[in-house]
Design a protein around this motif. Structure first.
Motif, PDB file in Angstrom:
ATOM      1  N   MET A  94       0.819  -1.218   0.000  1.00 21.27           N
ATOM      2  CA  MET A  94       0.000   0.000   0.000  1.00 21.27           C
ATOM      3  C   MET A  94       0.849   1.263   0.000  1.00 21.27           C
ATOM      4  SD  MET A  94      -2.950  -0.857   2.782  1.00 21.27           S
ATOM      5  CE  MET A  94      -3.519  -2.549   3.025  1.00 21.27           C
ATOM      6  N   LEU A  95       2.118   1.139   0.397  1.00 25.93           N
ATOM      7  CA  LEU A  95       2.969   2.326   0.499  1.00 25.93           C
ATOM      8  C   LEU A  95       3.164   3.001  -0.848  1.00 25.93           C
ATOM      9  CD1 LEU A  95       5.706   1.007   2.972  1.00 25.93           C
ATOM     10  CD2 LEU A  95       3.729   2.448   3.489  1.00 25.93           C
ATOM     11  N   GLY A  96       3.078   2.240  -1.922  1.00 24.89           N
ATOM     12  CA  GLY A  96       3.276   2.821  -3.243  1.00 24.89           C
ATOM     13  C   GLY A  96       1.993   3.167  -3.966  1.00 24.89           C
ATOM     14  N   THR A  97       0.864   3.115  -3.263  1.00 27.78           N
ATOM     15  CA  THR A  97      -0.427   3.399  -3.903  1.00 27.78           C
ATOM     16  C   THR A  97      -0.949   4.756  -3.446  1.00 27.78           C
ATOM     17  OG1 THR A  97      -1.661   2.305  -2.126  1.00 27.78           O
ATOM     18  CG2 THR A  97      -0.958   0.950  -3.992  1.00 27.78           C
ATOM     19  N   PRO A  98      -1.804   5.391  -4.238  1.00 25.91           N
ATOM     20  CA  PRO A  98      -2.385   6.677  -3.822  1.00 25.91           C
ATOM     21  C   PRO A  98      -3.261   6.505  -2.580  1.00 25.91           C
ATOM     22  CG  PRO A  98      -2.712   6.263  -6.176  1.00 25.91           C
ATOM     23  CD  PRO A  98      -2.232   4.983  -5.580  1.00 25.91           C
ATOM     24  N   HIS A  99      -3.320   7.545  -1.785  1.00 29.85           N
ATOM     25  CA  HIS A  99      -4.198   7.521  -0.624  1.00 29.85           C
ATOM     26  C   HIS A  99      -5.652   7.530  -1.085  1.00 29.85           C
ATOM     27  CE1 HIS A  99      -0.787   9.495   1.945  1.00 29.85           C
ATOM     28  NE2 HIS A  99      -0.509   8.272   1.560  1.00 29.85           N
ATOM     29  N   ALA A 100      -6.446   6.634  -0.513  1.00 32.49           N
ATOM     30  CA  ALA A 100      -7.832   6.498  -0.956  1.00 32.49           C
ATOM     31  C   ALA A 100      -8.615   5.738   0.109  1.00 32.49           C
ATOM     32  CB  ALA A 100      -7.904   5.762  -2.298  1.00 32.49           C
TER      33      ALA A 100
END
Length: 248
Positions: A45-51
């Motif tokens: 999740m660290l490399g994904t956009p906040h959502a």
């Protein structure tokens, strides 16, 4: 929204349900694989956009089970990493029920951390309370049985206080959002929510349950107990009451 988002709590709960059916020959490998997989899910999740993910309509509200942002990710990495360390520490424990209780307990912590609203927060905090008590009872001593009941009663009282504050807040504002409250002029509902969280954080004078219960935990249970309840509550305080002078 990423439709492929996986909640790390589901990994731990699924792993806990399957554990009794795992052959003894590969049991230790499985015990490490499950928390490592949950840890990997969080790291991805660290490399994904906040959502926000995992949104579910409940009555007239939308409950959010996966709010991914900087604050939740910091705590999720720490908690999932602690799950790996705690499982490794108790790898020699033969009783499956102890590992199951520990993983469900951690799943409650991660669920509370990713909770995007008060309903999800309450549900996962209660999951933590009702699963962690078994890490005390499984020591199977008269003292641990009594300490476990006291631990459970205290956390049920804290949960009811939190629930009362939630209901009043929802009735007064029409919102279930778990965001920063008005820390400069809190309402009675917000004070009730604060008290419920402070009890979980073992903030004096609401801390007597901790030295009473934790020493009575099992060998690996005490490691999990010391790592999750109070730290999850600290996350909730950071999320809901940042900058409140009373906490300082």
């Amino acid at each position: 929204m990423n439709n492929l988002w996986i909640h790390p709590s589901l990994v731990l709960i699924g792993g806990a349900l399957l554990l009794p059916f795992i052959p003894r020959a590969v049991r230790k490998a499985y015990l490490m694989a499950v928390p490592l997989l949950a840890f990997a899910v969080v790291l991805l999740m660290l490399g994904t956009p906040h959502a926000s993910h995992g949104m579910m309509p409940v009555l007239r509200w939308t409950v959010t089970f996966g709010r991914v942002d900087a604050l939740s990710l910091v705590f999720a990495v720490i908690m999932s990493g602690m799950c790996v360390i705690g499982t490794l520490f108790g790898l020699h424990v033969e009783e499956d029920a102890q590992h199951i209780a520990a993983w469900v307990y951690v799943s409650g912590s991660l669920g509370a951390i990713f909770a995007g609203d008060l309903i999800a927060l309450f549900l996962f905090l209660e999951l933590m309370a009702f699963s962690s008590v078994f890490l005390i009872w499984f020591r199977r001593r008269p003292q641990s049985t009594a300490a476990g009941f006291r631990y459970l009663l205290v956390h049920v009282a804290g949960g009811l206080t939190l629930l009362a504050g939630m209901v009043l807040h929802m009735k007064g504002t029409g919102s279930i959002a778990f965001d920063a409250f008005n820390v400069h002029n809190p309402s009675p509902a917000e004070y009730l929510i604060l008290i419920g969280i402070l009890l979980n954080a073992a903030v004096p004078p609401l801390h007597a349950w901790l030295p009473d219960a934790y020493p009575e935990g099992t060998f690996n249970g005490s490691v999990f107990l010391s790592a999750f309840t109070t730290k999850t509550a600290v996350y909730a305080l950071c999320r809901g009451f940042p900058g409140m002078e009373l906490l300082v």
